[in-house]
Scaffold this motif. Structure first.
Motif, PDB file in Angstrom:
ATOM      1  N   ALA A 180       0.814  -1.221   0.000  1.00 38.88           N
ATOM      2  CA  ALA A 180       0.000   0.000   0.000  1.00 38.88           C
ATOM      3  C   ALA A 180       0.841   1.262   0.000  1.00 38.88           C
ATOM      4  O   ALA A 180       0.420   2.301  -0.538  1.00 38.88           O
ATOM      5  CB  ALA A 180      -0.932   0.002   1.207  1.00 38.88           C
ATOM      6  N   ASP A 181       2.047   1.222   0.572  1.00 38.46           N
ATOM      7  CA  ASP A 181       2.862   2.429   0.635  1.00 38.46           C
ATOM      8  C   ASP A 181       3.437   2.821  -0.725  1.00 38.46           C
ATOM      9  O   ASP A 181       3.907   3.944  -0.901  1.00 38.46           O
ATOM     10  CB  ASP A 181       3.988   2.271   1.660  1.00 38.46           C
ATOM     11  CG  ASP A 181       4.911   1.095   1.356  1.00 38.46           C
ATOM     12  OD1 ASP A 181       4.492   0.184   0.617  1.00 38.46           O
ATOM     13  OD2 ASP A 181       6.046   1.086   1.873  1.00 38.46           O
ATOM     14  N   ARG A 182       3.389   1.907  -1.694  1.00 41.89           N
ATOM     15  CA  ARG A 182       3.917   2.219  -3.023  1.00 41.89           C
ATOM     16  C   ARG A 182       2.808   2.370  -4.068  1.00 41.89           C
ATOM     17  O   ARG A 182       3.107   2.506  -5.252  1.00 41.89           O
ATOM     18  CB  ARG A 182       4.895   1.125  -3.468  1.00 41.89           C
ATOM     19  CG  ARG A 182       6.227   1.211  -2.731  1.00 41.89           C
ATOM     20  CD  ARG A 182       7.255   0.290  -3.332  1.00 41.89           C
ATOM     21  NE  ARG A 182       7.021  -1.110  -2.973  1.00 41.89           N
ATOM     22  CZ  ARG A 182       7.822  -2.109  -3.319  1.00 41.89           C
ATOM     23  NH1 ARG A 182       8.901  -1.873  -4.043  1.00 41.89           N
ATOM     24  NH2 ARG A 182       7.548  -3.347  -2.942  1.00 41.89           N
ATOM     25  N   VAL A 183       1.551   2.380  -3.631  1.00 43.37           N
ATOM     26  CA  VAL A 183       0.440   2.488  -4.572  1.00 43.37           C
ATOM     27  C   VAL A 183      -0.403   3.716  -4.243  1.00 43.37           C
ATOM     28  O   VAL A 183      -0.770   3.940  -3.090  1.00 43.37           O
ATOM     29  CB  VAL A 183      -0.443   1.225  -4.549  1.00 43.37           C
ATOM     30  CG1 VAL A 183      -1.623   1.376  -5.504  1.00 43.37           C
ATOM     31  CG2 VAL A 183       0.382  -0.007  -4.909  1.00 43.37           C
ATOM     32  N   TYR A 184      -0.681   4.485  -5.253  1.00 44.81           N
ATOM     33  CA  TYR A 184      -1.603   5.614  -5.171  1.00 44.81           C
ATOM     34  C   TYR A 184      -2.941   5.194  -5.784  1.00 44.81           C
ATOM     35  O   TYR A 184      -3.039   4.188  -6.476  1.00 44.81           O
ATOM     36  CB  TYR A 184      -1.064   6.796  -5.973  1.00 44.81           C
ATOM     37  CG  TYR A 184      -0.200   7.770  -5.199  1.00 44.81           C
ATOM     38  CD1 TYR A 184      -0.483   9.130  -5.207  1.00 44.81           C
ATOM     39  CD2 TYR A 184       0.906   7.334  -4.467  1.00 44.81           C
ATOM     40  CE1 TYR A 184       0.299  10.038  -4.517  1.00 44.81           C
ATOM     41  CE2 TYR A 184       1.690   8.229  -3.768  1.00 44.81           C
ATOM     42  CZ  TYR A 184       1.380   9.584  -3.799  1.00 44.81           C
ATOM     43  OH  TYR A 184       2.153  10.476  -3.103  1.00 44.81           O
ATOM     44  N   GLY A 185      -3.958   6.005  -5.535  1.00 46.95           N
ATOM     45  CA  GLY A 185      -5.183   5.921  -6.296  1.00 46.95           C
ATOM     46  C   GLY A 185      -5.177   7.033  -7.329  1.00 46.95           C
ATOM     47  O   GLY A 185      -4.528   8.068  -7.125  1.00 46.95           O
ATOM     48  N   GLY A 186      -5.874   6.826  -8.428  1.00 45.95           N
ATOM     49  CA  GLY A 186      -5.889   7.851  -9.451  1.00 45.95           C
ATOM     50  C   GLY A 186      -7.180   7.861 -10.242  1.00 45.95           C
ATOM     51  O   GLY A 186      -7.845   6.831 -10.396  1.00 45.95           O
ATOM     52  N   VAL A 187      -7.530   9.029 -10.746  1.00 48.02           N
ATOM     53  CA  VAL A 187      -8.686   9.209 -11.609  1.00 48.02           C
ATOM     54  C   VAL A 187      -8.218   9.977 -12.841  1.00 48.02           C
ATOM     55  O   VAL A 187      -7.672  11.086 -12.715  1.00 48.02           O
ATOM     56  CB  VAL A 187      -9.809   9.992 -10.905  1.00 48.02           C
ATOM     57  CG1 VAL A 187     -10.940  10.310 -11.885  1.00 48.02           C
ATOM     58  CG2 VAL A 187     -10.337   9.206  -9.714  1.00 48.02           C
ATOM     59  N   GLY A 188      -8.410   9.390 -14.017  1.00 52.11           N
ATOM     60  CA  GLY A 188      -8.075  10.062 -15.257  1.00 52.11           C
ATOM     61  C   GLY A 188      -9.340  10.554 -15.934  1.00 52.11           C
ATOM     62  O   GLY A 188     -10.262   9.774 -16.177  1.00 52.11           O
ATOM     63  N   VAL A 216      -6.307  13.204 -11.351  1.00 54.43           N
ATOM     64  CA  VAL A 216      -6.529  13.349  -9.914  1.00 54.43           C
ATOM     65  C   VAL A 216      -5.821  12.183  -9.241  1.00 54.43           C
ATOM     66  O   VAL A 216      -5.934  11.036  -9.698  1.00 54.43           O
ATOM     67  CB  VAL A 216      -8.033  13.340  -9.563  1.00 54.43           C
ATOM     68  CG1 VAL A 216      -8.241  13.652  -8.085  1.00 54.43           C
ATOM     69  CG2 VAL A 216      -8.796  14.343 -10.438  1.00 54.43           C
ATOM     70  N   TYR A 217      -5.114  12.407  -8.141  1.00 52.94           N
ATOM     71  CA  TYR A 217      -4.286  11.345  -7.554  1.00 52.94           C
ATOM     72  C   TYR A 217      -4.067  11.610  -6.067  1.00 52.94           C
ATOM     73  O   TYR A 217      -4.109  12.752  -5.598  1.00 52.94           O
ATOM     74  CB  TYR A 217      -2.930  11.277  -8.276  1.00 52.94           C
ATOM     75  CG  TYR A 217      -2.385  12.647  -8.596  1.00 52.94           C
ATOM     76  CD1 TYR A 217      -1.645  13.372  -7.671  1.00 52.94           C
ATOM     77  CD2 TYR A 217      -2.681  13.240  -9.819  1.00 52.94           C
ATOM     78  CE1 TYR A 217      -1.197  14.649  -7.957  1.00 52.94           C
ATOM     79  CE2 TYR A 217      -2.240  14.522 -10.115  1.00 52.94           C
ATOM     80  CZ  TYR A 217      -1.492  15.222  -9.173  1.00 52.94           C
ATOM     81  OH  TYR A 217      -1.067  16.489  -9.450  1.00 52.94           O
ATOM     82  N   GLY A 218      -3.849  10.516  -5.340  1.00 49.67           N
ATOM     83  CA  GLY A 218      -3.583  10.619  -3.910  1.00 49.67           C
ATOM     84  C   GLY A 218      -3.121   9.289  -3.365  1.00 49.67           C
ATOM     85  O   GLY A 218      -3.442   8.231  -3.922  1.00 49.67           O
ATOM     86  N   PRO A 219      -2.360   9.292  -2.280  1.00 48.81           N
ATOM     87  CA  PRO A 219      -1.820   8.047  -1.720  1.00 48.81           C
ATOM     88  C   PRO A 219      -2.887   7.220  -1.032  1.00 48.81           C
ATOM     89  O   PRO A 219      -3.862   7.752  -0.491  1.00 48.81           O
ATOM     90  CB  PRO A 219      -0.772   8.540  -0.725  1.00 48.81           C
ATOM     91  CG  PRO A 219      -1.258   9.900  -0.313  1.00 48.81           C
ATOM     92  CD  PRO A 219      -1.932  10.488  -1.524  1.00 48.81           C
ATOM     93  N   LEU A 220      -2.702   5.904  -1.054  1.00 45.48           N
ATOM     94  CA  LEU A 220      -3.598   4.996  -0.345  1.00 45.48           C
ATOM     95  C   LEU A 220      -3.120   4.751   1.078  1.00 45.48           C
ATOM     96  O   LEU A 220      -3.883   4.280   1.923  1.00 45.48           O
ATOM     97  CB  LEU A 220      -3.688   3.664  -1.090  1.00 45.48           C
ATOM     98  CG  LEU A 220      -4.255   3.724  -2.513  1.00 45.48           C
ATOM     99  CD1 LEU A 220      -4.232   2.334  -3.141  1.00 45.48           C
ATOM    100  CD2 LEU A 220      -5.663   4.299  -2.531  1.00 45.48           C
ATOM    101  N   SER A 221      -1.865   5.065   1.339  1.00 51.17           N
ATOM    102  CA  SER A 221      -1.256   4.826   2.640  1.00 51.17           C
ATOM    103  C   SER A 221      -0.945   6.156   3.326  1.00 51.17           C
ATOM    104  O   SER A 221      -0.769   7.185   2.664  1.00 51.17           O
ATOM    105  CB  SER A 221       0.040   4.011   2.467  1.00 51.17           C
ATOM    106  OG  SER A 221       0.837   4.045   3.626  1.00 51.17           O
ATOM    107  N   ASP A 222      -0.866   6.122   4.660  1.00 48.55           N
ATOM    108  CA  ASP A 222      -0.449   7.311   5.411  1.00 48.55           C
ATOM    109  C   ASP A 222       1.052   7.535   5.320  1.00 48.55           C
ATOM    110  O   ASP A 222       1.546   8.603   5.708  1.00 48.55           O
ATOM    111  CB  ASP A 222      -0.861   7.179   6.881  1.00 48.55           C
ATOM    112  CG  ASP A 222      -2.365   7.206   7.067  1.00 48.55           C
ATOM    113  OD1 ASP A 222      -3.057   7.819   6.214  1.00 48.55           O
ATOM    114  OD2 ASP A 222      -2.854   6.629   8.045  1.00 48.55           O
ATOM    115  N   THR A 223       1.781   6.522   4.828  1.00 46.56           N
ATOM    116  CA  THR A 223       3.241   6.627   4.745  1.00 46.56           C
ATOM    117  C   THR A 223       3.713   6.261   3.332  1.00 46.56           C
ATOM    118  O   THR A 223       4.445   5.279   3.149  1.00 46.56           O
ATOM    119  CB  THR A 223       3.911   5.716   5.783  1.00 46.56           C
ATOM    120  OG1 THR A 223       3.450   4.361   5.582  1.00 46.56           O
ATOM    121  CG2 THR A 223       3.574   6.161   7.200  1.00 46.56           C
TER     122      THR A 223
END
Length: 309
Positions: free
Chosen positions: A117-125, A147-154
């Motif tokens: 999870a720390d190496r994966v973002y979510g994204g919307v194209g 649009v993008y943002g991390p899935l993990s707090d770290t």
């Protein structure tokens, strides 16, 4: 920041070309045939006026990939996800962030399982493009936003650094800490518009003008909203007003790539966009008869396409 764009199709090709023109350090991971075409002609983008701009780009194939990228932008069709994960895996090092721009949510689980999870973002194209007959990216509307943002707090790459890599490249770049909400809202809209137009084999205006059409599109929207709400991501009021206005329109010729692919004899992302929504509805005990019907309809089409291949 070194960027790898996985896929040079309608979405990846457009945004990747923008990044390359803005001087970012970008490679495209593509199949050998696509690599040969891009090396010879550049990445061609046709604008709304019909003009074509060719951008020289750096391409790489899976057999020559190394783990020296900071950011991987994943922009493939959902049915190519498994192969794409296998191909891009050598590029993912301990400080690499993978940002997928696929529709739905199922791909997130696969990426988190593979990379953490720390190496994966979510994204919307959000972009109005399609791939032309000669491999060029064709714009069919003005919309162009990531649009993008991390899935993990770290996250291994902080949001500020990812944003700096994508911002100022000729499209709207929007960091979103609550990225799952944005992904669910796009899924609700895309699945509803796609299911309505695919089931009725027409764009949304004629569907709503047909007898019973407005009631049908409204009921389809209600099903999608109920599934998202039961999943913990109720769509926001502003989004819902906009989505309902588009889906209930009686004059527009709006549709989705799902409808475009269906009506042009192409493979469709039915399992990822429609099927997964139906599975989640069943697990949550949410009635979804219209989406179940759309899933059956698209499954019949996919089976016939496979039989003719």
């Amino acid at each position: 920041m070194r960027i790898l764009v996985v896929g040079a199709g309608a979405l990846g090709g457009y945004f990747g070309a923008c990044l390359a023109r803005a001087g970012r350090d970008v490679d495209f991971l593509v199949r050998p045939a696509r690599a040969e075409l891009l090396r010879a002609r550049g990445l061609r983008v046709r604008d709304l006026d019909g003009g074509v701009e060719s951008t020289p780009v750096s391409v790489v194939t899976a057999d020559r990939l190394g783990a020296d990228y900071d950011l991987v932008l994943l922009a493939v069709k959902s049915y190519g996800l498994e192969a794409a994960i296998k191909d891009l895996s050598p590029a993912v090092g301990p400080r690499t962030a993978v940002v997928p721009f696929l529709n739905g949510m199922r791909h997130v689980d696969a990426l988190v399982e593979r990379f953490g999870a720390d190496r994966v973002y979510g994204g919307v194209g959000l972009v109005q493009t399609r791939l032309g007959a000669e491999g060029e990216v064709e714009r069919v509307g003005d919309l162009a936003e990531l649009v993008y943002g991390p899935l993990s707090d770290t996250p291994v790459q902080p949001l500020e650094r990812v944003h700096a890599a994508l911002d100022g490249a000729g499209f709207a770049a929007t960091p979103a800490p609550a990225i799952r909400q944005r992904m669910w809202e796009k899924w609700v809209f895309l699945a509803t518009l796609g299911a309505c137009t695919c089931l009725m084999r027409g764009t949304i205006g004629p569907v709503n003008r047909a007898p019973g059409g407005a009631e049908f599109t409204s009921a389809m929207t209600d099903e999608a909203v109920a599934i998202a709400t039961a999943s913990g991501f109720p769509p926001g009021e502003e989004f819902l007003r906009w989505a309902r206005s588009v889906i209930s329109d009686t004059t527009a010729a709006n549709s989705t790539t799902l409808y475009w692919d269906l009506t042009h004899g192409n493979p469709v992302e039915a399992d990822h966009i429609i099927g997964d929504l139906v599975h989640r509805a069943r697990d949550l005990g949410v009635p979804a008869p219209l989406f179940s019907l759309a899933r059956t309809h698209l499954s019949v089409y996919a089976a016939a396409l496979a039989a003719d291949a």
